[in-house]
Write an enzyme that holds these catalytic residues in place. Structure first.
Site, PDB file in Angstrom:
ATOM      1  N   GLY A 529       0.840  -1.200   0.000  1.00 50.61           N
ATOM      2  CA  GLY A 529       0.000   0.000   0.000  1.00 50.61           C
ATOM      3  C   GLY A 529       0.862   1.231   0.000  1.00 50.61           C
ATOM      4  O   GLY A 529       2.029   1.199   0.389  1.00 50.61           O
ATOM      5  N   GLY A 532      -0.346   9.052   1.647  1.00 52.57           N
ATOM      6  CA  GLY A 532       0.321  10.278   2.019  1.00 52.57           C
ATOM      7  C   GLY A 532       1.140  10.115   3.288  1.00 52.57           C
ATOM      8  O   GLY A 532       2.119  10.828   3.512  1.00 52.57           O
ATOM      9  N   VAL A 536       2.846   0.998   3.298  1.00 58.17           N
ATOM     10  CA  VAL A 536       2.420  -0.156   4.089  1.00 58.17           C
ATOM     11  C   VAL A 536       3.135  -1.368   3.520  1.00 58.17           C
ATOM     12  O   VAL A 536       3.130  -1.586   2.297  1.00 58.17           O
ATOM     13  CB  VAL A 536       0.898  -0.350   4.037  1.00 58.17           C
ATOM     14  N   LYS A 551       2.797  -0.347   8.900  1.00 60.65           N
ATOM     15  CA  LYS A 551       2.494   0.970   8.347  1.00 60.65           C
ATOM     16  C   LYS A 551       3.535   1.958   8.855  1.00 60.65           C
ATOM     17  O   LYS A 551       3.674   2.179  10.058  1.00 60.65           O
ATOM     18  CB  LYS A 551       1.075   1.390   8.744  1.00 60.65           C
ATOM     19  N   ASP A 647     -14.123   8.070  10.820  1.00 57.95           N
ATOM     20  CA  ASP A 647     -13.649   7.910   9.440  1.00 57.95           C
ATOM     21  C   ASP A 647     -14.095   6.569   8.879  1.00 57.95           C
ATOM     22  O   ASP A 647     -13.310   5.819   8.294  1.00 57.95           O
ATOM     23  CB  ASP A 647     -12.127   8.039   9.380  1.00 57.95           C
TER      24      ASP A 647
END
Length: 872
Positions: A529, A532, A536, A551, A647
């Site tokens: 992944g 910004g 990952v 991450k 979120d």
């Protein structure tokens, strides 16, 4: 002398005069000639001519609303030429009106932030509107000037606005009157309006859409810049050693700044290249940029040798919460690059790959000296109150013969949001002393007094700076010691200020050496992944026995500390089948890294649209929705204190190897209202566009029902197999929520169903699923169901589906036929009564505790999947 001789002599004289005046004339006058130019010297009764060819006229005849405005000269004379000697002021609203023709215009505003008679610079708080657009909101020129982002005290703003038939351009200045600032006033030094070609920045709808701006992210539909958009010029940067002034633009009086300030990696500047090569504007009009722009190049300086160790990078500070148009200018003038593909490179925008084979010669139809422009549209998530960096990176394609990347110029424009707003926040306050000289009654001692004052001020400033520096290092040291000590004690330790420590009894601390070993030193092959926040990685810990997701925040960044700590403290205290598990963290050597269970199947979104993955069956989708709903239910009711995720979206719902849904990404989470007397939490708006609760957005009042709204959007995504917002569709279908509500009221929600679900959904199942999804999306949060109720309804929906498969309820044929089914929907939302068919979920309500901490409550967006639609 005959007539012919006279004409010849006059012609020679005129030509001679023209040649003599060329240094003072813009080359632009021979490329594009605007049919309208208004250059207004606000607050002045007389005209002003400047050496760049502008004629600044008095403003009084353009004032259409003018209750008590006054004009005043600057107390500190301007050192710049232009409309800075006087200004127009008012404590009340005032408006300029211009009789302009149809078409796109540049609108430019000029401010000189100094004190004027009876008007102190710090009191100027005001908004500016142009037609339906908000250009500036509660703008304070002194704060922007003191921030040092622009030269001296001179502020310049440029906008692109398209005017329709019969419009007058009305520009209104509105003082921001508040109890804290009752004496606020608005002011302006200069206004300029210049016509531009119709499709310089706006998209020609008749063009092939392959040339339209390309969106950055999962959405691959071209994004036209329609003429109802307003744009703000954020950056117009050329590669070179000096600015290209307005007089040397292509007729539109644009300024091209140099890019030096924003380049963050090593590079080489090549000036005045290809002088002997004539530029041929076959791909773009010759007024797109001055010739000088295309004769200066910035590259990586490889000189033909392999130079693969870094990216050529620009970091451009922008306001979050807006969409941006990024225009990149290229021109190949190197004679050694004779064949397409010889030099190709990657282009990344916000760390997302937008070009794998950027090939200037290929774009130019194999011709050198042909300028080209590539355009991209990127959304920077946030709440419009933060400044983040938009990154542009270039890297040689390993398969290219010439290992290099190059560019000539960068333009970046902010696009108005759906409300017509373009305004960003003021910088933090850094007051500076008045620039008006202090008057002394004793002229003889004036010099010595100033010297003494300066000496005292310098000494005080030195002491203050020294104190702040010492305090900063002590605080930083204290924090670092607390973090490290916390990892060595079972219960953790208390860090400064009473904040809770990083817990280690439920969360493991990794060393950076362990993380490097797990990822083969952050090998690109391990990347799964990109966002910004950074990358990952898929990693292996405990001698390779455990697969994890790692991450990593970009090394050295300070942006994500709050969110990093928030996620650790939230997730380490929560354990539930449907919440992603945090294994541990690494906080060492300026590295901030989170380690999770690895989710083999990725994000929910990756299986709904924009993917080559096999489509999920309807039953799979229902089971995933139920799992995610149970995770949110636990956050709202199962922990010690209510936790609001803030979120919820399809990229933050992860799927393990058995397709079990797990809610992830707690960087934006908040402790909910505590105590029976509290109904909400007042906080800045954070979240993701398309999922944001409109009630929370409007009132900044956060409740658990904001999560319910976002989950309702996810339910519609699951049903329709499309993203919440689409630009390249009919206006009525742009918003998935609005489209679904419209169809629901017509009794034809079936038209929204994903074609891949053809023949899979029972009529009653669709009815109930639609009811619960639309109930979650009520404008009034109090009318939305709780997550307890949502879980109950979805479990009942699954029972209906299973009954239908077993022959109890007939299946409908396809999505398009739902609207013809009997007993569909009423024309208005029916109230949901989940208690009729909900059952106990048997959730484990064991609490792991949760401390309320303001430090947890103001996270940044760095460690959130907001910046990476692909998720992990």
């Amino acid at each position: 002398m005959d007539t012919a001789c006279i004409r010849f002599a006059l012609g020679a004289i005129l030509l001679h005069l023209l040649l003599l005046s060329l240094p003072n004339l813009s080359i632009a006058e021979f490329i594009y000639s605007p049919h309208e130019i208004f250059s207004i010297n606000c607050g002045s009764n007389s005209s002003l001519s400047t050496r760049d060819g502008r004629n600044w006229t008095a403003d009084i005849k353009f004032l259409s609303e003018n209750k008590d405005s006054v004009a005043a000269p600057a107390l500190t004379p301007s050192t710049l030429e232009g409309p800075y000697t006087d200004a127009r002021f008012s404590h009340s609203q005032f408006t300029y009106s211009f009789p302009v023709s149809t078409g796109p215009k540049f609108l430019r505003l000029f401010f000189y932030s100094t004190s004027y008679q009876n008007f102190h610079r710090s009191k100027a708080y005001f908004s500016v509107k142009a037609g339906p657009y908000i250009l500036l909101q509660d703008f304070n020129a002194s704060l922007h000037a003191d921030a040092g982002n622009e030269p001296g005290d001179y502020l310049f703003r440029e906008y692109c606005i398209n005017l329709k038939d019969g419009d007058r351009l009305n520009i209104t200045f509105i003082p921001s009157k508040t109890s804290q600032n009752p004496d606020s006033y608005a002011f302006i030094n200069g206004i300029e309006i210049v016509s531009m070609p119709p499709f310089l920045y706006y998209t020609n709808p008749e063009d092939d859409n392959t040339g339209w701006p390309q969106p950055v992210g999962l959405n691959t539909n071209p994004f036209p810049i329609e003429n109802n958009f307003a744009l703000e010029t954020n950056y117009r940067l050329r590669v070179g050693d000096q600015q290209i002034p307005a007089s040397q633009d292509t007729g539109m009086l644009r300024i091209w700044d140099v890019d030096n300030k924003y380049v963050t990696t090593q590079s080489v500047l090549s000036l005045d290249i290809g002088i002997g090569i004539k530029l041929r504007f076959t791909k773009i009009p010759n007024y797109t940029a001055p010739d000088t722009v295309y004769r200066s190049v910035r590259n990586m300086g490889s000189n033909g040798t392999i130079n693969m160790g870094f990216n050529l990078t620009w970091q451009l500070p922008v306001d979050s919460g807006f969409t941006y148009l990024l225009r990149l200018h290229f021109c190949q003038l190197d004679p050694d690059m004779k064949n397409p593909g010889y030099q190709s490179f990657f282009i990344f925008v916000q760390d997302q790959l937008v070009e794998m084979w950027a090939d200037i010669l290929g774009w130019s139809d194999k011709q050198e000296g042909v300028p080209v422009v590539k355009q991209y549209v990127v959304f920077i998530p946030g709440n419009q109150q933060e400044t983040l960096n938009l990154s542009l990176k270039m890297h040689p394609n390993p398969q290219s013969l010439a290992k290099d990347a190059q560019i000539n110029a960068i333009e970046l424009f902010k696009i108005n949001d759906p409300t017509g707003n373009l305004a960003g926040p003021n910088p933090d306050s850094h007051p500076k002393t008045s620039e008006v000289p202090l008057l002394s009654s004793n002229k003889k001692s004036k010099g010595s007094t100033r010297t003494l004052t300066a000496a005292v001020a310098g000494a005080v400033s030195g002491v203050v700076m020294l104190s702040l520096t010492v305090a900063f290092f002590l605080i930083k040291r204290k924090k670092n010691m607390a973090v490290n000590e916390g990892s060595n004690k079972k219960g953790g330790t208390s860090r400064g200020g009473g904040s809770s420590s990083l817990p280690t009894n439920l969360c493991r601390k990794f060393s950076i050496a362990e993380i490097r070993a797990a990822t083969n030193n952050f090998d690109e092959l391990f990347e799964v992944g990109l966002g910004g926040f950074g990358n990952v990685y898929k990693g292996y810990i405990d001698d390779g026995s455990t697969c994890v997701a790692i991450k990593r925040l970009k090394p050295g960044s300070q942006q994500g500390l709050n969110e990093f700590l928030n996620e650790i403290e939230m997730l380490s205290q929560l354990r539930h089948l449907h919440l992603v598990s945090l294994i541990g963290y690494c906080y060492e050597n300026n590295e901030m890294i989170l380690v999770y269970d690895f989710m083999d199947q990725g994000t929910l979104r990756e299986h709904l649209y924009g993917t080559d993955n096999p489509s999920l069956s309807w039953k799979q989708r229902l089971q995933i929705c139920i799992g995610a709903a149970r995770g949110l239910q636990y956050l709202h009711t199962g922990a010690k204190h209510m936790i609001i995720h803030r979120d919820v979206k399809s990229t933050n719902i992860l799927l393990d190897e058995k397709w079990v849904a797990k809610v992830s990404d707690f960087g934006l989470s908040r402790i909910g209202p505590i105590g029976s007397s509290m109904t909400h939490v007042s906080t800045q708006v954070k979240g993701s566009v398309g999922y944001l609760d409109p009630e929370y957005y409007k009132r900044q009042r956060l409740t658990e029902k904001s999560d319910v709204y976002s989950f309702g959007v996810v339910l519609l995504e699951v049903l329709s197999g499309r993203q919440p917002l689409l630009r390249m569709v009919e206006k009525q279908q742009v918003s998935l929520v609005d489209w679904a509500k419209h169809l629901y009221q017509k009794g034809s929600l079936g038209a929204i169903v994903d074609a891949k679900l053809k023949g899979q959904i029972a009529t009653q199942c669709l009815n109930r699923f639609g009811e619960v999804a639309l109930s979650c999306l009520h404008e009034d949060g109090t009318q939305r169901p709780s997550m307890n109720d949502v879980v109950g309804v979805l479990e009942f929906v699954l029972q209906l589906q299973d009954s239908a498969v077993n022959g109890v309820v007939p299946l409908v044929v396809s999505g398009g036929d739902y609207e013809d089914s009997e007993d569909m929907f009423s024309s208005t939302h029916s109230s949901i009564q989940p208690s009729d068919y909900s059952n106990s979920t048997g959730l484990n309500t064991t609490s792991y505790g949760s401390k309320e901490s303001d430090r947890l409550i103001v996270p940044e967006n760095v460690f959130s999947e907001i910046n990476d639609p692909k998720g992990r």
